[in-house]
Design a protein around this motif. Structure first.
Motif, PDB file in Angstrom:
ATOM      1  N   CYS A 188      46.511  -1.916  -8.768  1.00 48.97           N
ATOM      2  CA  CYS A 188      47.878  -2.002  -8.022  1.00 48.97           C
ATOM      3  C   CYS A 188      47.983  -1.390  -6.868  1.00 48.97           C
ATOM      4  CB  CYS A 188      48.894  -1.723  -9.182  1.00 48.97           C
ATOM      5  SG  CYS A 188      49.001  -2.192 -10.684  1.00 48.97           S
ATOM      6  N   ALA A 189      48.192  -1.972  -5.633  1.00 53.14           N
ATOM      7  CA  ALA A 189      48.458  -1.515  -4.253  1.00 53.14           C
ATOM      8  C   ALA A 189      49.898  -1.567  -3.889  1.00 53.14           C
ATOM      9  CB  ALA A 189      47.946  -2.585  -3.277  1.00 53.14           C
ATOM     10  N   TYR A 190      50.380  -0.553  -3.876  1.00 52.46           N
ATOM     11  CA  TYR A 190      51.924  -0.225  -3.557  1.00 52.46           C
ATOM     12  C   TYR A 190      52.331   0.004  -1.841  1.00 52.46           C
ATOM     13  CZ  TYR A 190      52.220   0.637  -8.649  1.00 52.46           C
ATOM     14  OH  TYR A 190      52.314   0.595  -9.989  1.00 52.46           O
ATOM     15  N   GLU A 191      53.329  -0.851  -1.711  1.00 53.71           N
ATOM     16  CA  GLU A 191      53.703  -0.823  -0.251  1.00 53.71           C
ATOM     17  C   GLU A 191      54.862   0.178  -0.257  1.00 53.71           C
ATOM     18  OE1 GLU A 191      54.988  -4.602   1.904  1.00 53.71           O
ATOM     19  OE2 GLU A 191      56.650  -3.339   2.032  1.00 53.71           O
ATOM     20  N   MET A 192      54.434   1.109   0.753  1.00 49.66           N
ATOM     21  CA  MET A 192      55.506   2.097   1.155  1.00 49.66           C
ATOM     22  C   MET A 192      56.180   1.620   2.255  1.00 49.66           C
ATOM     23  SD  MET A 192      57.222   5.137   0.724  1.00 49.66           S
ATOM     24  CE  MET A 192      56.105   6.331  -0.372  1.00 49.66           C
ATOM     25  N   LEU A 193      55.500   1.064   3.617  1.00 46.90           N
ATOM     26  CA  LEU A 193      56.284   0.748   4.721  1.00 46.90           C
ATOM     27  C   LEU A 193      55.381   0.052   5.393  1.00 46.90           C
ATOM     28  CD1 LEU A 193      58.853   0.890   6.319  1.00 46.90           C
ATOM     29  CD2 LEU A 193      57.582   2.812   7.660  1.00 46.90           C
ATOM     30  N   VAL A 194      55.824  -1.190   6.102  1.00 48.27           N
ATOM     31  CA  VAL A 194      55.164  -2.127   6.716  1.00 48.27           C
ATOM     32  C   VAL A 194      56.214  -2.537   8.156  1.00 48.27           C
ATOM     33  CG1 VAL A 194      54.186  -4.656   7.253  1.00 48.27           C
ATOM     34  CG2 VAL A 194      53.758  -3.310   5.057  1.00 48.27           C
ATOM     35  N   ASN A 195      55.546  -2.016   9.158  1.00 47.52           N
ATOM     36  CA  ASN A 195      56.413  -2.200  10.558  1.00 47.52           C
ATOM     37  C   ASN A 195      55.587  -3.360  11.479  1.00 47.52           C
ATOM     38  OD1 ASN A 195      58.361  -0.404  10.143  1.00 47.52           O
ATOM     39  ND2 ASN A 195      57.058   1.482  10.901  1.00 47.52           N
ATOM     40  N   GLY A 196      56.556  -3.972  12.115  1.00 46.31           N
ATOM     41  CA  GLY A 196      55.883  -5.011  12.797  1.00 46.31           C
ATOM     42  C   GLY A 196      55.805  -6.533  12.194  1.00 46.31           C
ATOM     43  N   SER A 197      55.453  -7.713  12.414  1.00 46.22           N
ATOM     44  CA  SER A 197      55.308  -8.638  12.127  1.00 46.22           C
ATOM     45  C   SER A 197      53.707  -9.154  11.603  1.00 46.22           C
ATOM     46  CB  SER A 197      56.023  -9.962  12.912  1.00 46.22           C
ATOM     47  OG  SER A 197      55.815 -11.231  12.068  1.00 46.22           O
ATOM     48  N   VAL A 198      53.606  -9.373  10.403  1.00 43.66           N
ATOM     49  CA  VAL A 198      52.375  -9.893  10.041  1.00 43.66           C
ATOM     50  C   VAL A 198      52.684 -11.047   8.742  1.00 43.66           C
ATOM     51  CG1 VAL A 198      50.861  -7.848  10.517  1.00 43.66           C
ATOM     52  CG2 VAL A 198      52.042  -7.928   8.309  1.00 43.66           C
ATOM     53  N   PRO A 199      51.836 -12.195   8.804  1.00 47.68           N
ATOM     54  CA  PRO A 199      52.410 -13.094   8.168  1.00 47.68           C
ATOM     55  C   PRO A 199      52.264 -12.809   6.439  1.00 47.68           C
ATOM     56  CG  PRO A 199      50.772 -14.125   9.773  1.00 47.68           C
ATOM     57  CD  PRO A 199      50.882 -12.325   9.881  1.00 47.68           C
ATOM     58  N   GLY A 200      51.407 -12.161   6.062  1.00 47.83           N
ATOM     59  CA  GLY A 200      51.204 -11.649   4.619  1.00 47.83           C
ATOM     60  C   GLY A 200      51.797 -10.308   4.246  1.00 47.83           C
ATOM     61  N   GLU A 201      53.099  -9.932   4.739  1.00 44.89           N
ATOM     62  CA  GLU A 201      53.439  -8.527   4.462  1.00 44.89           C
ATOM     63  C   GLU A 201      54.281  -8.639   3.186  1.00 44.89           C
ATOM     64  OE1 GLU A 201      57.260  -7.311   6.638  1.00 44.89           O
ATOM     65  OE2 GLU A 201      56.399  -8.754   8.176  1.00 44.89           O
TER      66      GLU A 201
END
Length: 249
Positions: A188-201
């Motif tokens: 299990c990979a947990y997302e804390m934060l993603v900034n910017g634009s990526v197609p698979g976020e």
């Protein structure tokens, strides 16, 4: 003289003359008859009248010899406890004591090295990426202790922020980025934060069953999170992961 006495002699004068003669002769007789040898012979009233004023005290006499010690008195009541005194200086180090008897041998311990992650044991870590515009956004996951076998695509999961915050994450991933967890045989990979634009976020692709980007799943050594090419000048992201080895077959 006789004519003079006869001329002036009266009854009163005669009585006084006889009394005087008697007093003189009687006093002489009394003096020869009674001699005072004790104050008890004198009336107390007369003694009091005869007693003069007390004279001044005489000078103190010399100090007499010390008397014998008196008997020991009774023990007095216990006094109040005094204040605690200052701590004394540290004493010298004592001599080393004799060596004690040898203890019993303990049970064999587990070895500190393991080739693969033991069944149902969990290891955790972090992931992160940074990508410029039009560059691939990829985060690596590397297992400190390898798995015995690779994991299939159905056993690897990317949990974005909205899923773990809203309680809609897969049942195999009951943790959070602060406390990553995974059920047995799951990654299990947990997302804390993603900034910017990526197609698979919204749902990153976990790949690496054979360490190629074309196959979903996880290899025995780890996996990669593939977000695709960044479409903003800069894209970044980070989070945590957990992997648990499958149960013992």
């Amino acid at each position: 003289m006789l004519s003079y006495l006869r001329k002036h002699l009266t009854l009163g004068t005669l009585v006084l003359t006889i009394a005087l003669v008697f007093a003189l002769s009687g006093g002489a007789y009394a003096a020869s008859r009674f001699i005072i040898t004790s104050t008890k012979q004198i009336s107390p009233k007369v003694l009091k009248a005869l007693k003069g004023a007390n004279g001044k005290n005489g000078a103190p006499g010399a100090t007499g010899p010390q008397g014998a010690a008196g008997a020991k008195g009774e023990t007095g009541a216990t006094g109040a406890t005094g204040a605690t005194g200052a701590t004394g200086a540290t004493g010298a180090t004592g001599a080393t004591g004799a060596t004690g008897p040898e203890g019993k041998q303990g049970p064999p311990g587990q070895t500190g090295f393991t080739k693969t992650l033991p069944p149902e044991e969990t290891e955790t870590g972090t992931w992160a990426f940074g990508a410029a515009e039009n560059a691939p956004a990829v985060a690596e996951i590397s297992f400190a202790v390898p798995l015995e076998k690779p994991l299939e695509a159905a056993d690897v999961h990317y949990v974005n922020k909205s899923e773990w915050e809203g309680g809609t994450a897969p049942a195999a991933c009951p943790g959070t980025p602060e406390k990553p967890e995974a059920e047995a045989g799951q990654l299990c990979a947990y997302e804390m934060l993603v900034n910017g634009s990526v197609p698979g976020e919204q749902k990153a692709l976990v790949q690496g069953s054979d360490l190629t980007y074309g196959t979903e799943g996880a290899a025995t050594a780890g996996a990669v999170l593939l977000f695709g090419q960044a479409t903003s000048p800069e894209a970044t992201g980070y989070g945590t992961w957990a992997v648990t080895a499958p149960p013992k077959a």
